[in-house]
Design a protein around this motif. Structure first.
Motif, PDB file in Angstrom:
ATOM      1  N   VAL A 153       0.765  -1.236   0.083  1.00  8.34           N
ATOM      2  CA  VAL A 153       0.037   0.028   0.138  1.00  8.34           C
ATOM      3  C   VAL A 153       0.805   0.958   0.019  1.00  8.34           C
ATOM      4  O   VAL A 153       0.627   2.044  -0.848  1.00  8.34           O
ATOM      5  CB  VAL A 153      -1.022  -0.134   1.325  1.00  8.34           C
ATOM      6  N   ALA A 154       1.999   1.286   0.942  1.00  8.07           N
ATOM      7  CA  ALA A 154       2.832   2.254   0.892  1.00  8.07           C
ATOM      8  C   ALA A 154       3.511   2.593  -0.340  1.00  8.07           C
ATOM      9  O   ALA A 154       3.582   3.724  -0.889  1.00  8.07           O
ATOM     10  CB  ALA A 154       3.949   2.072   1.856  1.00  8.07           C
ATOM     11  N   GLY A 155       3.838   1.565  -1.379  1.00  6.59           N
ATOM     12  CA  GLY A 155       4.426   1.598  -2.535  1.00  6.59           C
ATOM     13  C   GLY A 155       3.388   2.365  -3.485  1.00  6.59           C
ATOM     14  O   GLY A 155       3.746   3.071  -4.500  1.00  6.59           O
ATOM     15  N   ALA A 156       2.041   1.704  -3.241  1.00  6.80           N
ATOM     16  CA  ALA A 156       1.061   2.168  -4.336  1.00  6.80           C
ATOM     17  C   ALA A 156       0.759   3.697  -4.167  1.00  6.80           C
ATOM     18  O   ALA A 156       0.314   4.363  -5.258  1.00  6.80           O
ATOM     19  CB  ALA A 156      -0.265   1.218  -4.119  1.00  6.80           C
ATOM     20  N   ILE A 157       0.920   4.291  -3.044  1.00  2.47           N
ATOM     21  CA  ILE A 157       0.217   5.614  -2.756  1.00  2.47           C
ATOM     22  C   ILE A 157       1.526   6.768  -2.801  1.00  2.47           C
ATOM     23  O   ILE A 157       1.437   7.801  -2.771  1.00  2.47           O
ATOM     24  CB  ILE A 157      -0.388   5.816  -1.368  1.00  2.47           C
ATOM     25  N   THR A 158       2.666   5.917  -3.109  1.00  2.00           N
ATOM     26  CA  THR A 158       3.831   6.880  -2.972  1.00  2.00           C
ATOM     27  C   THR A 158       4.393   7.181  -4.297  1.00  2.00           C
ATOM     28  O   THR A 158       4.814   6.111  -5.107  1.00  2.00           O
ATOM     29  CB  THR A 158       4.892   6.346  -1.897  1.00  2.00           C
ATOM     30  N   PRO A 159       4.761   8.501  -4.657  1.00  2.00           N
ATOM     31  CA  PRO A 159       5.342   8.585  -6.134  1.00  2.00           C
ATOM     32  C   PRO A 159       6.782   7.726  -6.097  1.00  2.00           C
ATOM     33  O   PRO A 159       7.461   7.977  -5.383  1.00  2.00           O
ATOM     34  CB  PRO A 159       5.442  10.109  -6.168  1.00  2.00           C
ATOM     35  N   GLY A 160       6.504   7.214  -7.523  1.00  2.00           N
ATOM     36  CA  GLY A 160       7.798   6.215  -7.567  1.00  2.00           C
ATOM     37  C   GLY A 160       7.311   5.120  -8.852  1.00  2.00           C
ATOM     38  O   GLY A 160       6.381   5.108  -9.132  1.00  2.00           O
ATOM     39  N   ASP A 161       8.578   4.075  -8.561  1.00  2.00           N
ATOM     40  CA  ASP A 161       8.236   3.148  -9.535  1.00  2.00           C
ATOM     41  C   ASP A 161       6.879   2.274  -9.331  1.00  2.00           C
ATOM     42  O   ASP A 161       6.334   1.706 -10.323  1.00  2.00           O
ATOM     43  CB  ASP A 161       9.402   1.998  -9.587  1.00  2.00           C
ATOM     44  N   ASP A 162       6.209   2.338  -7.783  1.00  2.00           N
ATOM     45  CA  ASP A 162       5.051   1.390  -7.609  1.00  2.00           C
ATOM     46  C   ASP A 162       4.056   1.974  -7.501  1.00  2.00           C
ATOM     47  O   ASP A 162       2.875   1.457  -7.226  1.00  2.00           O
ATOM     48  CB  ASP A 162       5.474   0.357  -6.179  1.00  2.00           C
ATOM     49  N   PHE A 163       4.139   3.324  -7.723  1.00  2.00           N
ATOM     50  CA  PHE A 163       2.685   4.416  -7.715  1.00  2.00           C
ATOM     51  C   PHE A 163       1.650   3.919  -8.377  1.00  2.00           C
ATOM     52  O   PHE A 163       1.948   3.402  -9.703  1.00  2.00           O
ATOM     53  CB  PHE A 163       3.319   5.927  -7.802  1.00  2.00           C
TER      54      PHE A 163
END
Length: 300
Positions: free
Chosen positions: A22-32
């Motif tokens: 979830v953190a990766g999905a909501i944080t700008p970056g490769d996993d956003f």
């Protein structure tokens, strides 16, 4: 962060994997993941509430069919009434594991039982059943056997701008009767096997045909896409009939029923799913080890 969210989840790899995703999905970056694409889909029976000794909807349906057989004894010679009255274990096993052939037979009869009725009539019958019938092992209404950790997960995802859908092989309209009060999910976010409807004289009435096929196996991602125009980013299930939905998601959670004291312990109908989980690296959630609370009513 992990310690402040999902309080009914024990600290460990499963909880951490969810929080990290979830953190990766909501944080700008490769996993956003863009907000519009944040789709989460969860099975119901065995994923959001207990499905033993049979999925709860079948308790509701079987009671209705018992009344129908009393009114028309000839039905006792016709499937699925015949298998139920004879306690045909092979037939009941197929129901428990959601075998497509068994489920097709059941839903054909299910559709006939309520054909010509309005949604309001059906909802009222479901609500009476929810208020008056108790699950045999725990002696409480089935609605009390929703998994508290999964409700927390739904709330966590919603707070992070995910749209959460329930996608079950069970009846869509059966689940819609309690979706908003039980899960906090709008009726339109419930996907399941559904009867067709017809507009007649200013109202909607149920038909006998199943709309769009059964919502099991490949039907799950197909129905999710039909309703949302997207496949899920995160999906959760517990059985072989959930495999295709779990495969379609970027992040998959599978519930392992291994706690016969607080819930139930079983693997039937999930063997292929756990093989696939090992192959694809799905997050396995152990009821026994990953949840410090199972139900929201404080049941032991």
């Amino acid at each position: 962060m992990a310690g402040s969210v999902l309080p009914s989840w024990n600290e460990g790899p499963a909880k951490q994997a969810i929080v990290d995703f979830v953190a990766g999905a909501i944080t700008p970056g490769d996993d956003f993941v863009e907000v519009a694409d944040r789709i989460a889909a969860f099975d119901n029976d065995g994923t959001l509430w207990s499905e033993q000794p049979l999925p709860p909807q079948f308790d509701f349906v079987f009671r209705k069919w018992g009344e129908e057989v009393k009114a028309n004894p000839a039905l006792a010679q016709v499937e699925p009434y015949k298998g139920l009255l004879a306690h045909d274990m092979s037939f009941l096993a197929g129901v428990a594991t959601q075998d497509p052939e068994a489920i097709s037979t059941l839903f054909a009869a299910f559709s006939r039982s309520w054909a010509g009725t309005t949604p309001e009539v059906f909802d009222a019958e479901v609500r009476v059943w929810l208020q008056t019938v108790k699950q045999p092992k725990f002696g409480v209404p089935y609605i009390d056997l929703i998994y508290k950790p999964m409700l927390e997960l739904i709330e966590y995802l919603t707070a992070n701008k995910f749209r959460v859908f329930v996608c079950s092989g069970g009846g869509r309209d059966f689940m819609r009767a309690f979706a908003e009060e039980a899960w906090g999910i709008n009726k339109e976010n419930v996907i399941g096997t559904a009867a067709e409807y017809t507009y007649v004289d200013g109202g909607i009435v149920r038909g006998e045909q199943v709309l769009g096929g059964l919502d099991i196996g490949p039907g799950k991602p197909e129905h999710i896409f039909a309703q949302t125009g997207r496949l899920p980013i995160i999906a959760g299930g517990n059985a072989d009939v959930d495999i295709e939905m779990l495969e379609s998601a970027r992040f998959a959670v599978i519930i392992q029923h291994d706690d016969d004291t607080r819930e139930f312990e079983y693997t039937a109908g999930a063997e292929r799913a756990f093989t696939r989980a090992a192959e694809l690296g799905w997050t396995v959630v152990s009821v026994k080890n990953d949840w410090n609370v199972v139900y929201g009513k404080g049941l032991a």
